[in-house]
Design a protein around this motif. Structure first.
Motif, PDB file in Angstrom:
ATOM      1  N   VAL A  81      -6.329  11.284  -9.949  1.00 23.68           N
ATOM      2  CA  VAL A  81      -5.647  10.044  -9.601  1.00 23.68           C
ATOM      3  C   VAL A  81      -4.547  10.409  -8.618  1.00 23.68           C
ATOM      4  N   VAL A  82      -4.561   9.792  -7.455  1.00 23.71           N
ATOM      5  CA  VAL A  82      -3.613  10.121  -6.394  1.00 23.71           C
ATOM      6  C   VAL A  82      -2.405   9.203  -6.466  1.00 23.71           C
ATOM      7  N   VAL A  83      -1.212   9.783  -6.331  1.00 20.62           N
ATOM      8  CA  VAL A  83       0.026   9.017  -6.197  1.00 20.62           C
ATOM      9  C   VAL A  83       0.594   9.357  -4.824  1.00 20.62           C
ATOM     10  N   ASP A  84       0.607   8.354  -3.955  1.00 20.02           N
ATOM     11  CA  ASP A  84       0.956   8.597  -2.553  1.00 20.02           C
ATOM     12  C   ASP A  84       2.203   7.819  -2.160  1.00 20.02           C
ATOM     13  N   GLY A  85       3.135   8.496  -1.500  1.00 21.86           N
ATOM     14  CA  GLY A  85       4.360   7.852  -1.057  1.00 21.86           C
ATOM     15  C   GLY A  85       4.460   7.686   0.439  1.00 21.86           C
ATOM     16  N   SER A  86       3.353   7.830   1.166  1.00 19.84           N
ATOM     17  CA  SER A  86       3.419   7.840   2.627  1.00 19.84           C
ATOM     18  C   SER A  86       3.395   6.465   3.266  1.00 19.84           C
ATOM     19  N   GLY A  87       2.932   5.457   2.543  1.00 18.02           N
ATOM     20  CA  GLY A  87       2.752   4.138   3.137  1.00 18.02           C
ATOM     21  C   GLY A  87       1.392   3.925   3.760  1.00 18.02           C
ATOM     22  N   ALA A  88       0.533   4.929   3.708  1.00 20.45           N
ATOM     23  CA  ALA A  88      -0.772   4.837   4.362  1.00 20.45           C
ATOM     24  C   ALA A  88      -1.661   3.766   3.753  1.00 20.45           C
ATOM     25  N   PHE A  89      -1.422   3.399   2.489  1.00 23.65           N
ATOM     26  CA  PHE A  89      -2.315   2.468   1.794  1.00 23.65           C
ATOM     27  C   PHE A  89      -1.622   1.147   1.451  1.00 23.65           C
ATOM     28  N   LEU A  90      -0.515   0.865   2.133  1.00 24.60           N
ATOM     29  CA  LEU A  90       0.252  -0.335   1.830  1.00 24.60           C
ATOM     30  C   LEU A  90      -0.588  -1.600   1.952  1.00 24.60           C
ATOM     31  N   ALA A  91      -1.426  -1.679   2.978  1.00 24.50           N
ATOM     32  CA  ALA A  91      -2.198  -2.902   3.227  1.00 24.50           C
ATOM     33  C   ALA A  91      -3.489  -2.972   2.423  1.00 24.50           C
ATOM     34  N   ASP A  92      -3.785  -1.951   1.632  1.00 23.00           N
ATOM     35  CA  ASP A  92      -5.039  -1.897   0.877  1.00 23.00           C
ATOM     36  C   ASP A  92      -4.891  -2.648  -0.436  1.00 23.00           C
ATOM     37  N   ALA A  93      -5.628  -3.741  -0.584  1.00 23.88           N
ATOM     38  CA  ALA A  93      -5.533  -4.561  -1.798  1.00 23.88           C
ATOM     39  C   ALA A  93      -6.012  -3.823  -3.034  1.00 23.88           C
ATOM     40  N   ASP A  94      -6.816  -2.766  -2.851  1.00 20.40           N
ATOM     41  CA  ASP A  94      -7.337  -2.000  -3.976  1.00 20.40           C
ATOM     42  C   ASP A  94      -6.433  -0.838  -4.374  1.00 20.40           C
ATOM     43  N   VAL A  95      -5.266  -0.740  -3.750  1.00 17.51           N
ATOM     44  CA  VAL A  95      -4.302   0.318  -4.074  1.00 17.51           C
ATOM     45  C   VAL A  95      -3.020  -0.342  -4.579  1.00 17.51           C
ATOM     46  N   PRO A  96      -2.707  -0.245  -5.867  1.00 17.53           N
ATOM     47  CA  PRO A  96      -1.479  -0.865  -6.376  1.00 17.53           C
ATOM     48  C   PRO A  96      -0.240  -0.158  -5.841  1.00 17.53           C
ATOM     49  N   LEU A  97       0.813  -0.932  -5.630  1.00 18.64           N
ATOM     50  CA  LEU A  97       2.108  -0.412  -5.189  1.00 18.64           C
ATOM     51  C   LEU A  97       3.046  -0.528  -6.383  1.00 18.64           C
ATOM     52  N   VAL A  98       3.559   0.601  -6.864  1.00 17.34           N
ATOM     53  CA  VAL A  98       4.174   0.625  -8.194  1.00 17.34           C
ATOM     54  C   VAL A  98       5.597   1.176  -8.167  1.00 17.34           C
ATOM     55  N   VAL A  99       6.465   0.478  -8.876  1.00 15.64           N
ATOM     56  CA  VAL A  99       7.798   0.964  -9.223  1.00 15.64           C
ATOM     57  C   VAL A  99       7.891   0.858 -10.749  1.00 15.64           C
ATOM     58  N   PRO A 100       7.920   1.972 -11.474  1.00 15.83           N
ATOM     59  CA  PRO A 100       7.776   1.918 -12.930  1.00 15.83           C
ATOM     60  C   PRO A 100       8.751   0.992 -13.641  1.00 15.83           C
ATOM     61  N   GLU A 101       9.970   0.848 -13.141  1.00 16.71           N
ATOM     62  CA  GLU A 101      10.932  -0.036 -13.796  1.00 16.71           C
ATOM     63  C   GLU A 101      10.620  -1.515 -13.561  1.00 16.71           C
ATOM     64  N   VAL A 102       9.787  -1.810 -12.564  1.00 16.23           N
ATOM     65  CA  VAL A 102       9.568  -3.201 -12.154  1.00 16.23           C
ATOM     66  C   VAL A 102       8.164  -3.695 -12.496  1.00 16.23           C
ATOM     67  N   ASN A 103       7.129  -2.968 -12.107  1.00 16.04           N
ATOM     68  CA  ASN A 103       5.750  -3.459 -12.288  1.00 16.04           C
ATOM     69  C   ASN A 103       4.790  -2.385 -12.784  1.00 16.04           C
ATOM     70  N   PRO A 104       5.091  -1.724 -13.907  1.00 17.78           N
ATOM     71  CA  PRO A 104       4.188  -0.675 -14.411  1.00 17.78           C
ATOM     72  C   PRO A 104       2.797  -1.198 -14.739  1.00 17.78           C
ATOM     73  N   HIS A 105       2.691  -2.487 -15.040  1.00 15.97           N
ATOM     74  CA  HIS A 105       1.389  -3.076 -15.357  1.00 15.97           C
ATOM     75  C   HIS A 105       0.399  -2.965 -14.201  1.00 15.97           C
ATOM     76  N   ALA A 106       0.913  -2.816 -12.966  1.00 17.32           N
ATOM     77  CA  ALA A 106       0.033  -2.727 -11.800  1.00 17.32           C
ATOM     78  C   ALA A 106      -0.839  -1.478 -11.826  1.00 17.32           C
ATOM     79  N   LEU A 107      -0.458  -0.492 -12.634  1.00 24.53           N
ATOM     80  CA  LEU A 107      -1.250   0.742 -12.720  1.00 24.53           C
ATOM     81  C   LEU A 107      -2.603   0.530 -13.385  1.00 24.53           C
ATOM     82  N   ARG A 108      -2.766  -0.574 -14.109  1.00 23.20           N
ATOM     83  CA  ARG A 108      -3.998  -0.765 -14.870  1.00 23.20           C
ATOM     84  C   ARG A 108      -5.215  -0.930 -13.975  1.00 23.20           C
ATOM     85  N   SER A 109      -5.036  -1.395 -12.756  1.00 20.33           N
ATOM     86  CA  SER A 109      -6.160  -1.602 -11.840  1.00 20.33           C
ATOM     87  C   SER A 109      -5.952  -0.769 -10.582  1.00 20.33           C
ATOM     88  N   ARG A 110      -6.779   0.243 -10.425  1.00 15.43           N
ATOM     89  CA  ARG A 110      -6.696   1.124  -9.255  1.00 15.43           C
ATOM     90  C   ARG A 110      -8.121   1.520  -8.853  1.00 15.43           C
TER      91      ARG A 110
END
Length: 364
Positions: free
Chosen positions: A92-121
């Motif tokens: 499972v890749v965790v990327d901080g580069s911004g390369a996948f920002l526009a990809d609807a199939d890649v969740p953008l996650v901040v653990p304190e705010v939206n950890p639930h987004a990790l469920r679908s990747r």
């Protein structure tokens, strides 16, 4: 091996990778093997993580075999090419580069705010926002949960390290050049003294502020400004949120700052907002201007939280708050958020190897 997950750190010798290793050595150790990966020219180097020397491996397809989670602290073009490779190899890749920002199939996650987004990747890739967004989003997310964000206007004051080591080297060289001089007192004197040695910045940054960060985009916007807009919308789940951003480069080595005008769906009470921020995970409220207490980069650098000060209700809008935030752009603004995501993926106690369809992804 104890059955704990294997972690690969890609870009281990870079600015963000170096901070990742430091953070991994400071936090609770839930990992089995920590594998260090970098470009071929760095292969064979030894770096310290968890108090032990680990040899760096060259980036290749085989380097990901057996890895459960891969942290990518690399430029966008490298992440775009290699993150799918790592995912195809089972990490499972965790990327901080911004390369996948526009990809609807890649969740953008901040653990304190939206950890639930990790469920679908679906692609096996999770993205972490950029440093300017991460500087404000934890505090903003806490306020949004109570009041409902309706509109956002921000200006970022970005540290030179946001442009990598080249940015820091450029700032330090320029500071050495201007020290002890009268530069900055006549039109153009600073620009003439610096010449073409502006590094990754379009103008001198020492004794100056530059109202631009990132590559140009249409209609006068920069890529960095548009990224903050899209990242904020995606993390908060507000696809139509009006967001206006101005990014400014300032002569600070590390730690971004932002001024924030946030308009909410209902009237806000400053005392209520203070209570929310004072108790929000990952936030420190430092706000007593009369006593000279407010966050500055000089005090915040090297720390993990978002620091918030100058909190006040807008004079002309009872549904709006004004505040100032600071955050270390190499820690929470880059490396720490990625590490926190990886820890969520691995489960609270490590345990079985983590992966998109593996039992070790506890609760996700």
């Amino acid at each position: 091996m104890t059955g704990r997950p294997t972690l690969a750190v890609v870009g281990a010798t870079g600015a963000v990778g170096t901070v990742m290793l430091r953070i991994l050595s400071e936090r609770a150790d839930i990992w089995g093997e920590i594998r260090l990966i970098a470009s071929a020219r760095s292969a064979g180097r030894k770096l310290t993580v968890r108090g032990a020397q680990v040899e760096v491996t060259a980036l290749s397809e085989d380097a990901f075999d057996g890895a459960d989670i891969a942290l990518f602290g690399v430029p966008g073009e490298v992440a775009a090419a290699w993150a799918p490779v790592a995912a195809a190899r089972g990490a499972v890749v965790v990327d901080g580069s911004g390369a996948f920002l526009a990809d609807a199939d890649v969740p953008l996650v901040v653990p304190e705010v939206n950890p639930h987004a990790l469920r679908s990747r679906p692609r096996g890739i999770v993205a972490s926002p950029g440093s300017a967004t991460l500087t404000m989003i934890v505090a903003l997310g806490a306020l949004h949960a109570e009041y409902g964000l309706r509109e956002l206007v921000v200006s970022s004051y970005e540290a030179a390290s946001g442009a990598g080591r080249a940015g820091v080297d450029t700032l330090r060289a320029q500071l050495a050049l201007v020290a002890g001089t009268e530069l900055g007192t006549q039109p153009g004197d600073l620009r003439r003294a610096v010449g073409d040695a502006t590094g990754p910045f379009p103008e001198p940054v020492a004794l100056n502020v530059v109202p631009w960060a990132g590559p140009p985009r249409a209609d006068g916007w920069s890529a960095r400004e548009l990224a903050v807009r899209e990242e904020t919308r995606k993390v908060l789940g507000l696809a139509a949120l009006p967001v206006a951003v101005t990014c400014v480069q300032v002569p600070v080595v590390t730690t971004h700052s932002l001024t924030v005008h946030a308009r909410f769906q209902r009237e806000v009470a400053v005392d209520g907002a203070r209570e929310i921020l004072a108790t929000a995970p990952g936030v420190v409220l430092c706000d007593d201007p009369a006593a000279g207490e407010f966050p500055t980069p000089a005090d915040v650098v090297g720390t993990d939280p978002t620091w918030v000060g100058r909190l006040r209700r807008a004079l002309d809008d009872p549904a709006a708050l004004e505040f100032f935030v600071c955050g270390d752009n190499l820690r929470k603004g880059a490396a720490l958020n990625c590490v926190q995501i990886a820890e969520l993926l691995a489960g609270p106690a490590g345990g079985e190897p983590a992966g998109a369809d593996r039992p070790g992804v506890t609760g996700l």
